[in-house]
Design a protein around this motif. Structure first.
Motif, mmCIF file in Angstrom:
data_model
loop_
_atom_site.group_PDB
_atom_site.id
_atom_site.type_symbol
_atom_site.label_atom_id
_atom_site.label_comp_id
_atom_site.label_asym_id
_atom_site.label_seq_id
_atom_site.Cartn_x
_atom_site.Cartn_y
_atom_site.Cartn_z
ATOM 1 N N UNK A 1 24.626 50.407 49.727
ATOM 2 C CA UNK A 1 25.404 50.883 50.869
ATOM 3 C C UNK A 1 26.343 49.740 51.233
ATOM 4 N N UNK A 2 27.634 50.026 51.227
ATOM 5 C CA UNK A 2 28.657 48.987 51.355
ATOM 6 C C UNK A 2 29.574 49.280 52.530
ATOM 7 N N UNK A 3 29.826 48.251 53.338
ATOM 8 C CA UNK A 3 30.875 48.348 54.364
ATOM 9 C C UNK A 3 32.040 47.519 53.866
ATOM 10 N N UNK A 4 33.238 48.101 53.951
ATOM 11 C CA UNK A 4 34.408 47.350 53.513
ATOM 12 C C UNK A 4 35.622 47.721 54.339
ATOM 13 N N UNK A 5 36.578 46.799 54.359
ATOM 14 C CA UNK A 5 37.890 47.041 54.956
ATOM 15 C C UNK A 5 38.883 47.133 53.820
ATOM 16 N N UNK A 6 39.903 47.962 54.010
ATOM 17 C CA UNK A 6 40.958 48.009 53.006
ATOM 18 C C UNK A 6 42.295 47.730 53.673
ATOM 19 N N UNK A 7 43.275 47.440 52.840
ATOM 20 C CA UNK A 7 44.601 47.107 53.363
ATOM 21 C C UNK A 7 45.266 48.288 54.051
ATOM 22 N N UNK A 8 44.729 49.486 53.864
ATOM 23 C CA UNK A 8 45.298 50.660 54.532
ATOM 24 C C UNK A 8 44.600 50.884 55.881
ATOM 25 N N UNK A 9 44.065 49.806 56.447
ATOM 26 C CA UNK A 9 43.434 49.806 57.768
ATOM 27 C C UNK A 9 42.203 50.696 57.824
ATOM 28 N N UNK A 10 41.589 50.921 56.685
ATOM 29 C CA UNK A 10 40.363 51.708 56.654
ATOM 30 C C UNK A 10 39.172 50.781 56.785
ATOM 31 N N UNK A 11 38.217 51.195 57.574
ATOM 32 C CA UNK A 11 36.920 50.517 57.631
ATOM 33 C C UNK A 11 35.930 51.603 57.237
ATOM 34 N N UNK A 12 35.255 51.410 56.114
ATOM 35 C CA UNK A 12 34.372 52.461 55.629
ATOM 36 C C UNK A 12 32.990 51.931 55.324
ATOM 37 N N UNK A 13 32.035 52.828 55.417
ATOM 38 C CA UNK A 13 30.648 52.547 55.019
ATOM 39 C C UNK A 13 30.289 53.653 54.040
ATOM 40 N N UNK A 14 30.014 53.261 52.810
ATOM 41 C CA UNK A 14 29.750 54.233 51.749
ATOM 42 C C UNK A 14 28.545 53.813 50.926
ATOM 43 N N UNK A 15 28.001 54.768 50.192
ATOM 44 C CA UNK A 15 26.960 54.466 49.222
ATOM 45 C C UNK A 15 27.545 54.715 47.846
ATOM 46 N N UNK A 16 27.375 53.756 46.937
ATOM 47 C CA UNK A 16 27.898 53.869 45.580
ATOM 48 C C UNK A 16 26.880 54.613 44.721
ATOM 49 N N UNK A 17 27.304 55.752 44.143
ATOM 50 C CA UNK A 17 26.380 56.623 43.418
ATOM 51 C C UNK A 17 26.971 57.053 42.071
ATOM 52 N N UNK A 18 26.127 57.654 41.251
ATOM 53 C CA UNK A 18 26.583 58.245 39.997
ATOM 54 C C UNK A 18 27.305 59.548 40.324
ATOM 55 N N UNK A 19 28.196 60.020 39.417
ATOM 56 C CA UNK A 19 29.038 61.174 39.713
ATOM 57 C C UNK A 19 28.306 62.413 40.240
ATOM 58 N N UNK A 20 27.175 62.756 39.700
ATOM 59 C CA UNK A 20 26.453 63.956 40.131
ATOM 60 C C UNK A 20 25.912 63.876 41.544
ATOM 61 N N UNK A 21 25.851 62.670 42.118
ATOM 62 C CA UNK A 21 25.303 62.467 43.459
ATOM 63 C C UNK A 21 26.400 62.307 44.510
ATOM 64 N N UNK A 22 27.656 62.275 44.074
ATOM 65 C CA UNK A 22 28.776 62.011 44.992
ATOM 66 C C UNK A 22 28.932 63.129 46.018
ATOM 67 N N UNK A 23 29.211 62.740 47.259
ATOM 68 C CA UNK A 23 29.453 63.677 48.353
ATOM 69 C C UNK A 23 30.214 62.911 49.433
ATOM 70 N N UNK A 24 31.541 63.096 49.441
ATOM 71 C CA UNK A 24 32.397 62.352 50.371
ATOM 72 C C UNK A 24 31.951 62.548 51.817
ATOM 73 N N UNK A 25 31.591 63.783 52.196
ATOM 74 C CA UNK A 25 31.184 64.043 53.582
ATOM 75 C C UNK A 25 29.925 63.274 53.962
ATOM 76 N N UNK A 26 29.069 62.988 52.992
ATOM 77 C CA UNK A 26 27.848 62.217 53.234
ATOM 78 C C UNK A 26 28.072 60.721 53.015
ATOM 79 N N UNK A 27 29.318 60.340 52.683
ATOM 80 C CA UNK A 27 29.633 58.931 52.474
ATOM 81 C C UNK A 27 29.172 58.403 51.125
ATOM 82 N N UNK A 28 28.897 59.287 50.181
ATOM 83 C CA UNK A 28 28.454 58.861 48.846
ATOM 84 C C UNK A 28 29.633 58.974 47.886
#
Length: 140
Positions: free
Chosen positions: A64-91
């Protein structure tokens, strides 16, 4: 005048993730060559260590990663394999440009990455949590 890209930060990847991600990227070369080639390049330059040697603060699969990007985004996401991805769940999938950029980084490191629309971005990792690292210690 061409802008010199900053050197990519050193990254560390566990043997098990390295093996699985290299296979995943190789299998995806025909479908999504840009992302697959970038992931293969990241695996090529990564320092590969056993899971026991893997530092807790390194982004790996499931982190689970928190990061800032140059586009002023502050996000908290979980890095997963493709079959587990779900943007709404932050994966987010490792088979996305941002997922590929995150693998192997530690808090405080920054990396430049290219979005699918061709625009260049930079992100900086703020925190890394491992899902298995749930507090098991009882207060003394």
């Amino acid at each position: 005048m061409t802008q010199k890209l900053p050197r990519k930060p050193k990254i560390v990847v566990a043997e098990s993730d390295h093996e699985r991600l290299t296979g995943l990227a190789t299998a995806a070369l025909e479908r999504i060559p840009e992302v697959a080639e970038e992931l293969l390049a990241e695996m090529d330059r990564a320092k590969v260590v056993s899971l026991k040697q893997m530092p807790a603060e390194v982004v790996r699969m499931g982190s689970i990663v928190q990061f800032d990007s140059d586009s002023a985004q502050h996000r908290r996401v979980q890095l997963v394999f493709p079959g587990e991805a779900d943007i709404e769940q932050g994966r987010i999938s490792v088979m996305t440009p941002i997922g590929t950029a995150l693998i192997g980084l530690t808090a405080g490191q920054s990396i430049a990455w290219t979005a699918r629309d061709g625009r260049k971005h930079t992100l900086t990792v703020l925190t890394v949590e491992q899902p298995a690292a749930t507090p098991e210690k009882t207060p003394a």
